[in-house]
Write an enzyme that holds these catalytic residues in place. Structure first.
Site, PDB file in Angstrom:
ATOM      1  N   GLY A  47      30.932  34.546  44.662  1.00 36.13           N
ATOM      2  CA  GLY A  47      30.269  33.585  43.797  1.00 36.13           C
ATOM      3  C   GLY A  47      31.142  32.377  43.568  1.00 36.13           C
ATOM      4  O   GLY A  47      32.362  32.422  43.785  1.00 36.13           O
ATOM      5  N   GLN A  52      33.996  24.675  39.133  1.00 37.74           N
ATOM      6  CA  GLN A  52      35.219  25.060  39.855  1.00 37.74           C
ATOM      7  C   GLN A  52      35.635  24.023  40.892  1.00 37.74           C
ATOM      8  O   GLN A  52      36.774  24.032  41.352  1.00 37.74           O
ATOM      9  CB  GLN A  52      35.031  26.419  40.547  1.00 37.74           C
ATOM     10  CG  GLN A  52      34.951  27.573  39.571  1.00 37.74           C
ATOM     11  CD  GLN A  52      34.843  28.895  40.297  1.00 37.74           C
ATOM     12  OE1 GLN A  52      33.753  29.342  40.632  1.00 37.74           O
ATOM     13  NE2 GLN A  52      35.980  29.507  40.585  1.00 37.74           N
ATOM     14  N   CYS A  96      38.799  35.685  40.661  1.00 36.66           N
ATOM     15  CA  CYS A  96      38.211  34.345  40.552  1.00 36.66           C
ATOM     16  C   CYS A  96      38.961  33.408  41.500  1.00 36.66           C
ATOM     17  O   CYS A  96      40.203  33.439  41.540  1.00 36.66           O
ATOM     18  CB  CYS A  96      38.329  33.858  39.114  1.00 36.66           C
ATOM     19  SG  CYS A  96      37.610  32.236  38.826  1.00 36.66           S
ATOM     20  N   LEU A  97      38.222  32.602  42.227  1.00 39.49           N
ATOM     21  CA  LEU A  97      38.866  31.623  43.108  1.00 39.49           C
ATOM     22  C   LEU A  97      39.783  30.688  42.323  1.00 39.49           C
ATOM     23  O   LEU A  97      40.742  30.153  42.867  1.00 39.49           O
ATOM     24  CB  LEU A  97      37.805  30.787  43.844  1.00 39.49           C
ATOM     25  CG  LEU A  97      36.951  31.516  44.882  1.00 39.49           C
ATOM     26  CD1 LEU A  97      35.855  30.591  45.388  1.00 39.49           C
ATOM     27  CD2 LEU A  97      37.792  32.025  46.038  1.00 39.49           C
ATOM     28  N   HIS A 138      29.894  36.350  35.310  1.00 40.41           N
ATOM     29  CA  HIS A 138      31.192  35.684  35.537  1.00 40.41           C
ATOM     30  C   HIS A 138      30.975  34.204  35.889  1.00 40.41           C
ATOM     31  O   HIS A 138      31.616  33.318  35.309  1.00 40.41           O
ATOM     32  CB  HIS A 138      31.930  36.417  36.660  1.00 40.41           C
ATOM     33  CG  HIS A 138      33.184  35.742  37.124  1.00 40.41           C
ATOM     34  ND1 HIS A 138      34.430  36.297  36.975  1.00 40.41           N
ATOM     35  CD2 HIS A 138      33.379  34.548  37.750  1.00 40.41           C
ATOM     36  CE1 HIS A 138      35.350  35.458  37.468  1.00 40.41           C
ATOM     37  NE2 HIS A 138      34.737  34.400  37.959  1.00 40.41           N
ATOM     38  N   GLU A 139      30.060  33.949  36.825  1.00 40.10           N
ATOM     39  CA  GLU A 139      29.842  32.561  37.260  1.00 40.10           C
ATOM     40  C   GLU A 139      29.247  31.718  36.133  1.00 40.10           C
ATOM     41  O   GLU A 139      29.603  30.557  35.959  1.00 40.10           O
ATOM     42  CB  GLU A 139      28.940  32.518  38.493  1.00 40.10           C
ATOM     43  CG  GLU A 139      29.484  33.227  39.722  1.00 40.10           C
ATOM     44  CD  GLU A 139      30.902  32.848  40.096  1.00 40.10           C
ATOM     45  OE1 GLU A 139      31.334  31.718  39.794  1.00 40.10           O
ATOM     46  OE2 GLU A 139      31.598  33.698  40.665  1.00 40.10           O
ATOM     47  N   HIS A 142      31.664  30.167  33.780  1.00 42.60           N
ATOM     48  CA  HIS A 142      32.295  28.915  34.216  1.00 42.60           C
ATOM     49  C   HIS A 142      31.523  27.702  33.689  1.00 42.60           C
ATOM     50  O   HIS A 142      32.107  26.638  33.480  1.00 42.60           O
ATOM     51  CB  HIS A 142      32.343  28.839  35.748  1.00 42.60           C
ATOM     52  CG  HIS A 142      33.437  29.648  36.379  1.00 42.60           C
ATOM     53  ND1 HIS A 142      34.772  29.369  36.212  1.00 42.60           N
ATOM     54  CD2 HIS A 142      33.384  30.728  37.201  1.00 42.60           C
ATOM     55  CE1 HIS A 142      35.499  30.236  36.915  1.00 42.60           C
ATOM     56  NE2 HIS A 142      34.679  31.085  37.517  1.00 42.60           N
TER      57      HIS A 142
HETATM   58 NI    NI Z   1      35.361  32.589  38.827  1.00 43.71          NI
END
Ligand code: NI
Length: 169
Positions: A47, A52, A96-97, A138-139, A142
């Site tokens: 995701g 981000q 997480c990226l 989670h997404e 953000h």
């Molecule tokens: Ni993330």
């Protein structure tokens, strides 16, 4: 299509609240294509959220279909998403990226119902559970300037340094 630069913690832009998408046009769909490409470039990413890459719009992409045993809906483009129902809760490990060096244990709702728009502006509704529901939550965090780090009950017991650096969502 372009692979965009992913912001990493503690970049202050990750803490901001994103704005709703209002124009469902070719420029938006071009951005979605770039975001899909960016997610695919992240190792094992499931995701990604627009903030981000520094774009403060309420848009996330989720795709758990690459994970064995993770039943899901395939690649989802969720714009202005809203969770309308929650059920149950479970603890699970998240990466997480934007937090490449750590994973953490986070409590999430186990089943959710959500409404969103797709990249053409059409209304979409989903019911989902387990890993896919976790990734969506989670997404969506953000979009409100929250990272999984903000959801840990205890940094001492729920935060883990990565040995296999790079997986994330
Ligand atoms: Ni993330």
């Amino acid at each position: 299509m372009t692979v965009l630069e992913v912001l990493t913690y503690p970049d202050a832009r990750l803490k901001r609240v994103a704005d709703p998408v209002e124009r469902f046009d070719a420029a938006l769909r071009g951005f979605v294509a770039d975001l899909v490409r960016t997610m695919a470039a992240g190792p094992a990413a499931v995701g990604i959220a627009a903030p981000q890459v520094g774009r403060l719009q309420r848009l996330v992409i989720v795709d758990v279909s690459t994970r064995p045993r993770a039943a899901g809906h395939g690649r989802l483009v969720l714009i202005n998403p809203e969770i309308t129902a929650w059920e149950g809760h479970a603890v699970g490990r998240e990466g997480c990226l934007s937090v490449p060096d750590y994973t953490g244990n986070v409590i999430r709702a186990e089943c959710i119902r959500l409404s969103a728009r797709d990249e053409h502006g059409g209304s979409v509704d989903y019911e989902m559970e387990g890993f896919e529901a976790r990734v969506v939550q989670h997404e969506m965090d953000h979009l409100d300037g929250l990272l999984f780090l903000d959801r840990l009950v205890s940094r001492r017991s729920d935060l883990f340094a990565r040995r296999d650096r790079g997986k994330g969502s």
